[in-house]
Scaffold this active site. Structure first.
Site, PDB file in Angstrom:
ATOM      1  N   CYS A   1       0.391   4.498  17.410  1.00  0.00           N
ATOM      2  CA  CYS A   1      -0.944   5.381  17.391  1.00  0.00           C
ATOM      3  C   CYS A   1      -1.105   6.522  18.271  1.00  0.00           C
ATOM      4  O   CYS A   1      -0.766   6.459  19.426  1.00  0.00           O
ATOM      5  CB  CYS A   1      -2.097   4.355  17.532  1.00  0.00           C
ATOM      6  SG  CYS A   1      -3.567   5.201  17.555  1.00  0.00           S
TER       7      CYS A   1
ATOM      8  N   HIS B   1     -14.884   0.869  -0.284  1.00  0.00           N
ATOM      9  CA  HIS B   1     -13.824  -0.026   0.130  1.00  0.00           C
ATOM     10  C   HIS B   1     -12.692   0.927   0.932  1.00  0.00           C
ATOM     11  O   HIS B   1     -11.689   0.495   0.760  1.00  0.00           O
ATOM     12  CB  HIS B   1     -13.374  -0.574  -1.160  1.00  0.00           C
ATOM     13  CG  HIS B   1     -13.991  -1.784  -1.642  1.00  0.00           C
ATOM     14  ND1 HIS B   1     -13.783  -2.320  -3.097  1.00  0.00           N
ATOM     15  CD2 HIS B   1     -15.087  -2.279  -1.248  1.00  0.00           C
ATOM     16  CE1 HIS B   1     -14.642  -3.172  -2.880  1.00  0.00           C
ATOM     17  NE2 HIS B   1     -15.641  -3.403  -2.041  1.00  0.00           N
TER      18      HIS B   1
ATOM     19  N   ALA C   1     -13.862   5.022 -20.573  1.00  0.00           N
ATOM     20  CA  ALA C   1     -14.614   5.797 -19.593  1.00  0.00           C
ATOM     21  C   ALA C   1     -14.418   7.351 -19.989  1.00  0.00           C
ATOM     22  O   ALA C   1     -15.467   8.193 -19.967  1.00  0.00           O
ATOM     23  CB  ALA C   1     -14.018   5.850 -18.177  1.00  0.00           C
TER      24      ALA C   1
ATOM     25  N   SER D   1     -15.889  -4.886 -13.010  1.00  0.00           N
ATOM     26  CA  SER D   1     -15.906  -5.996 -13.769  1.00  0.00           C
ATOM     27  C   SER D   1     -17.155  -6.913 -12.997  1.00  0.00           C
ATOM     28  O   SER D   1     -17.214  -8.032 -13.577  1.00  0.00           O
ATOM     29  CB  SER D   1     -14.584  -6.828 -13.485  1.00  0.00           C
ATOM     30  OG  SER D   1     -14.347  -7.245 -12.200  1.00  0.00           O
TER      31      SER D   1
ATOM     32  N   LEU E   1     -15.681  -0.580 -20.347  1.00  0.00           N
ATOM     33  CA  LEU E   1     -14.778  -1.049 -21.656  1.00  0.00           C
ATOM     34  C   LEU E   1     -15.328  -2.260 -22.431  1.00  0.00           C
ATOM     35  O   LEU E   1     -15.280  -1.990 -23.589  1.00  0.00           O
ATOM     36  CB  LEU E   1     -13.473  -1.200 -21.130  1.00  0.00           C
ATOM     37  CG  LEU E   1     -12.160  -1.048 -22.259  1.00  0.00           C
ATOM     38  CD1 LEU E   1     -12.255   0.110 -22.887  1.00  0.00           C
ATOM     39  CD2 LEU E   1     -11.011  -1.576 -21.738  1.00  0.00           C
TER      40      LEU E   1
ATOM     41  N   TYR F   1       0.976  -1.189   0.065  1.00  0.00           N
ATOM     42  CA  TYR F   1      -0.012   0.011   0.187  1.00  0.00           C
ATOM     43  C   TYR F   1       0.844   1.409   0.079  1.00  0.00           C
ATOM     44  O   TYR F   1       0.427   2.379  -0.408  1.00  0.00           O
ATOM     45  CB  TYR F   1      -0.966  -0.250   1.208  1.00  0.00           C
ATOM     46  CG  TYR F   1      -2.188  -1.018   0.791  1.00  0.00           C
ATOM     47  CD1 TYR F   1      -3.167  -0.686   0.144  1.00  0.00           C
ATOM     48  CD2 TYR F   1      -2.170  -2.470   1.606  1.00  0.00           C
ATOM     49  CE1 TYR F   1      -4.146  -1.641  -0.086  1.00  0.00           C
ATOM     50  CE2 TYR F   1      -2.820  -3.137   1.259  1.00  0.00           C
ATOM     51  CZ  TYR F   1      -4.076  -2.969   0.402  1.00  0.00           C
ATOM     52  OH  TYR F   1      -4.980  -3.841   0.140  1.00  0.00           O
TER      53      TYR F   1
ATOM     54  N   ARG G   1       1.475   2.231  -3.427  1.00  0.00           N
ATOM     55  CA  ARG G   1       0.132   2.873  -4.137  1.00  0.00           C
ATOM     56  C   ARG G   1      -0.007   4.249  -3.504  1.00  0.00           C
ATOM     57  O   ARG G   1      -0.520   5.027  -4.308  1.00  0.00           O
ATOM     58  CB  ARG G   1      -0.692   1.926  -3.733  1.00  0.00           C
ATOM     59  CG  ARG G   1      -0.525   0.672  -4.586  1.00  0.00           C
ATOM     60  CD  ARG G   1      -1.701  -0.368  -4.347  1.00  0.00           C
ATOM     61  NE  ARG G   1      -2.810  -0.023  -5.435  1.00  0.00           N
ATOM     62  CZ  ARG G   1      -4.097  -0.050  -5.203  1.00  0.00           C
ATOM     63  NH1 ARG G   1      -4.328  -0.826  -4.287  1.00  0.00           N
ATOM     64  NH2 ARG G   1      -4.964   0.555  -5.869  1.00  0.00           N
TER      65      ARG G   1
END
Ligand code: APR
Length: 245
Positions: free
Chosen positions: A144, A117, A228, A186, A211, A62, A65
């Site tokens: 934290c 999500h 799109a 999908s 698509l 992650y 990303r």
């Protein structure tokens, strides 16, 4: 059957989006041949078990990303922006539900937006739920700020086996919408893949923009196929014409 025979400006619209809408912004989809799940196994990087077993591997996946979202080349495309506009002119109201964890819809102008999500750009404590915004890496030894637990910080994303966010609000909207539109997904992952049936059970008209035909193509009354950035602005133009009578 055409859109104008079934949809009036007083109808509320619910839109579901998936990775396909962000593809032309430079982000990979999941299940296309060059997609993320062709290079990584879901059970290695996107489950609570994976995080417990190998937090470094999961956070690393992650972190890459998150860093990508700081790239100025990754920005909202014409499809994100068209949906942002739609929200401003459509009389009956629009709820945008996205499976995407990127922030391109918000940057494209959408405000009535649910990230079912989760959101890549937020960090959550697995222990106390404390949420912070930030683009930096999450490391396994971080503490934290709210509960002082160490090693509990994770991206605020929904992993396989976890319950998607804000399901009550989504289900309520599916129960009262007149038009349901699915874009760039999908149809592999539930509960999102079942939204079309929920909306239609309550009488909504359902349109797929993708698509190519998705797994659930037969559940939609209409489909528009292509990239799109072309088909979404064209569809929003059709809705504008309908709104303007
Ligand atoms: N324009 C429109 N659609 C596109 C484009 C494009 N330029 N490029 C690809 N697509 C379509 C593909 O044909 C495919 O049907 O987008 C869809 C992407 O499907 P997936 O990769 O399965 O992504 P998505 O449906 O969003 O996945 C759902 O799965 O792994 C999880 O949590 C992840 O939210 C994700 C969920």
């Amino acid at each position: 059957m055409s859109l104008s025979d079934h949809v009036s400006p007083a109808h509320t619209i619910v839109i579901l989006t998936g990775a396909g809408i962000s593809k032309e912004s430079g982000l990979q989809t999941f299940r296309d041949p060059d997609g993320i799940w062709a290079k990584h196994r879901i059970e290695d990087v996107a489950t609570p078990k994976a995080f417990a077993r190998d937090p470094e591997a999961v956070l690393g996946f992650y972190n890459i990303r998150r860093a990508q979202m700081g790239d100025p080349e990754i920005r909202p495309n014409a499809a994100h922006k068209a949906l942002g506009m739609l929200e401003r002119f459509w009389p009956g109201g629009v709820l945008l539900v996205t499976q995407n964890i990127d922030d391109l819809h918000a940057r494209g102008g959408s405000r009535n937006l649910i990230h079912m999500h989760g959101e890549l750009m937020k960090t959550r404590c697995n222990e106390c739920g404390h949420l912070v915004e930030g683009i930096g890496d999450i490391e396994t030894d971080m503490v934290c700020a709210a509960c002082d637990a160490a090693g509990t910080l994770r991206p605020h994303v929904v992993w396989f086996g976890e319950i998607p966010l804000e399901m009550k609000a989504i289900e309520a909207a599916l129960g009262r919408c007149g038009l349901f539109v699915s874009i760039g997904t999908s149809g592999n992952v539930y509960p999102a893949a079942g939204f079309v049936q929920q909306a239609r059970r309550h009488g909504a008209y359902a349109v797929e923009l993708n698509l190519e035909e998705s797994l659930g193509v037969s559940l939609f009354q209409e489909g528009r196929y292509g990239p799109a950035t072309e088909i979404v602005p064209a569809f929003v133009d059709e809705l504008r014409a309908l709104a303007e009578g």
